[in-house]
Design an enzyme around this catalytic site. Structure first.
Site, PDB file in Angstrom:
ATOM      1  CG  LEU A  63      -2.070  -1.063   1.136  1.00 48.63           C
ATOM      2  CD1 LEU A  63      -2.974  -0.960   2.349  1.00 48.63           C
ATOM      3  CD2 LEU A  63      -2.889  -0.958  -0.148  1.00 48.63           C
ATOM      4  CG  ASN A  94       8.170  -3.370   1.040  1.00 48.38           C
ATOM      5  OD1 ASN A  94       6.953  -3.384   1.233  1.00 48.38           O
ATOM      6  ND2 ASN A  94       8.703  -3.658  -0.129  1.00 48.38           N
ATOM      7  CG  HIS A 179      10.823 -11.582  -1.276  1.00 47.08           C
ATOM      8  ND1 HIS A 179      10.148 -10.830  -2.223  1.00 47.08           N
ATOM      9  CD2 HIS A 179      12.086 -11.716  -1.752  1.00 47.08           C
ATOM     10  CE1 HIS A 179      10.971 -10.534  -3.214  1.00 47.08           C
ATOM     11  NE2 HIS A 179      12.158 -11.059  -2.951  1.00 47.08           N
ATOM     12  CG  HIS A 232       6.298 -13.321  -4.553  1.00 47.09           C
ATOM     13  ND1 HIS A 232       7.387 -14.045  -4.168  1.00 47.09           N
ATOM     14  CD2 HIS A 232       6.515 -12.042  -4.148  1.00 47.09           C
ATOM     15  CE1 HIS A 232       8.248 -13.246  -3.557  1.00 47.09           C
ATOM     16  NE2 HIS A 232       7.747 -12.035  -3.529  1.00 47.09           N
ATOM     17  CG  ASN A 278      12.168  -9.882  -7.278  1.00 50.74           C
ATOM     18  OD1 ASN A 278      12.445 -11.018  -7.620  1.00 50.74           O
ATOM     19  ND2 ASN A 278      12.815  -9.254  -6.311  1.00 50.74           N
ATOM     20  CG  ASP A 305       4.260  -9.006  -5.093  1.00 49.83           C
ATOM     21  OD1 ASP A 305       4.299  -8.129  -4.217  1.00 49.83           O
ATOM     22  OD2 ASP A 305       5.278  -9.383  -5.721  1.00 49.83           O
ATOM     23  CG  HIS A 309       6.514   0.761  -9.004  1.00 47.33           C
ATOM     24  ND1 HIS A 309       7.304   1.092  -7.920  1.00 47.33           N
ATOM     25  CD2 HIS A 309       6.589  -0.596  -9.110  1.00 47.33           C
ATOM     26  CE1 HIS A 309       7.832  -0.008  -7.406  1.00 47.33           C
ATOM     27  NE2 HIS A 309       7.406  -1.037  -8.100  1.00 47.33           N
ATOM     28  CG  PHE A 323      12.089  -5.825  -9.631  1.00 51.09           C
ATOM     29  CD1 PHE A 323      12.099  -6.874 -10.532  1.00 51.09           C
ATOM     30  CD2 PHE A 323      13.304  -5.331  -9.175  1.00 51.09           C
ATOM     31  CE1 PHE A 323      13.304  -7.428 -10.970  1.00 51.09           C
ATOM     32  CE2 PHE A 323      14.511  -5.875  -9.602  1.00 51.09           C
ATOM     33  CZ  PHE A 323      14.511  -6.929 -10.512  1.00 51.09           C
ATOM     34  N   GLY A 324       7.686  -4.733 -10.272  1.00 50.97           N
ATOM     35  CA  GLY A 324       6.347  -4.738  -9.710  1.00 50.97           C
ATOM     36  C   GLY A 324       5.218  -4.622 -10.715  1.00 50.97           C
TER      37      GLY A 324
END
Length: 425
Positions: A63, A94, A179, A232, A278, A305, A309, A323-324
């Site tokens: 989030l 994170n 992860h 994931h 990732n 996941d 961005h 990544f994402g």
């Protein structure tokens, strides 16, 4: 407030109900599930032709709040979740700063209750600042209701420290969400290692980057007795190792994301940052193994996941892009289209993987079911709707997806949280 949902096809993994029924909600609870309910209600939903399922529970969401709110907020992520039929999310720690104290978990839970239309469970970090040097306030965060600790975005590479964290999580009655990535083996890779990476002239990430940490974490879970959830998963060997762990009686579960059970590296036609995630999109053989793992019950959960961005962070070559991929608003339709319509899962199994099993992993005994006495977190899902995914309609701040324009079947008509309609198509 009494809400009556009529004529829907109820899917309840707890009781096994798989039939046309009405659902009566009074306040925050489901009070009756039966055919042709005649009780008075303040509001009525005609769910004819639709599935009435427990609200989706997404165990793996970013989030970005606090500190990275140009990407997402509790409010925008919550609205995106509601649009996707998701009624509870686990928010990864994170953030900026890292969520690693009791006070931060409490503050985020307080803010989420005020700002988000859906339930947010804030997970806590394993180590302070996710630096891998010193354990975070695991006991305090557990008391604040974090339900699980995770170093998501990286692995705790110090196995001795990680083992101590697992032991403490076990003592506190919470899970570890892992992860799995050996950072020392990535070596600058940006997509799956193989012929496609070579053709595009970019560095690859081998399956072993994931697999060696999956093996390590399962062995540590065996020693500590903690409940381990592997996030994931993307490789065939991850499926094999989870299968072996289950057969050995370990408390190990695994999740698969829609992008990993649909796309392979062969779908990447050019050096496009929208395909950078990732773990990366793997081979067709890995995709098939993940689908089989979901079908036969080895893989327990479908999560997203969701990693939003800003456009300038993704509209780049893979070497420079973040990544994402976002997923809250597309997980239900992609799962229905690619797994249910193609006979990999039944509609009931979809409800199991996306709601009932996540609720059991989190210990949420009042969720994941459409039955009397349960919290009225529900999704009304129209399986007949056909359309193409349009990222420009997303309620999330993030538009980063390779599924823009992808043809799908199945659409969320209503999302209900604590008996309140929080999204209506």
């Amino acid at each position: 407030m009494r809400l009556l949902i009529q004529n829907g096809h109820v899917l309840d993994p707890l009781t096994g109900l798989d039939d046309i029924s009405d659902v009566l909600v009074d306040g925050t609870k489901i009070v009756k599930v039966a055919k042709e309910i005649q009780d008075a209600a303040d509001e009525t939903i005609d769910a004819s032709g639709c599935y009435v399922m427990p609200g989706l529970i997404d165990l793996h969401v970013h989030l970005r709040d606090p500190g990275l709110t140009h990407k997402e907020t509790l409010e925008t992520g919550g609205r995106a979740a509601a649009r996707g039929g998701v009624t509870t999310v686990c928010a990864m720690p994170n953030t900026k700063p890292i969520t690693d104290t009791k006070e931060m978990v409490e503050e985020l839970h307080k803010r989420a209750a005020e700002e988000s239309p859906i339930h947010v469970i804030q997970l806590g970090a394993v180590t302070k600042g996710e630096k891998g040097e010193e354990l975070a306030d695991i006991e305090g965060m557990a008391k604040a209701g974090c339900h699980a600790i995770s170093e998501d975005g990286k692995s705790v590479m110090n196995a001795a420290l990680y083992r101590k964290g697992m032991k403490l999580a076990k003592e506190c009655g919470i899970s570890v969400f892992a992860h799995c990535e050996d950072i020392n083996m990535v070596e600058g890779g940006v997509m799956n290692a193989g012929a496609k990476a070579e053709a595009l002239g970019v560095k690859g990430i081998t399956n072993s980057v994931e697999d060696v940490i999956v093996a390590r974490d399962i062995l540590l879970a065996k020693e500590t007795g903690v409940r381990l959830h592997l996030c994931h998963c993307s490789t065939a060997d991850s499926v094999k190792m989870i299968d072996a762990a289950k057969k050995a009686g370990l408390l190990v579960t695994g999740e698969v994301c829609p992008h990993h059970f649909i796309l392979s590296d062969e779908d990447i036609k050019e050096n496009d940052g929208q395909f950078k995630m990732n773990p990366p999109l793997r081979s067709k053989e890995d995709v098939e193994a993940l689908r089989e793992g979901l079908k036969n019950g080895i893989m327990d959960v479908i999560s997203t996941d969701h990693a939003p961005h800003a456009e300038e962070e993704k509209n780049l070559p893979m070497e420079k892009a973040s990544f994402g991929i976002v997923g809250l608003e597309t997980s239900a339709c992609l799962t229905y289209t690619e797994l249910v319509e193609k006979g990999v899962l039944t509609p009931m199994q979809m409800a199991e993987k996306m709601s009932y099993n996540p609720a059991r992993i989190l210990g949420l005994s009042d969720k994941g079911s459409v039955s009397e006495g349960m919290t009225a977190d529900l999704m009304v899902f129209d399986p007949a709707a056909e359309y193409r995914i349009d990222k420009n309609t997303f309620l999330s701040k993030g538009k980063n997806t390779p599924f823009d324009g992808y043809p799908v079947k199945g659409e969320v008509r209503y999302t209900i949280v604590d008996g309140r309609i929080v999204y209506a198509r």
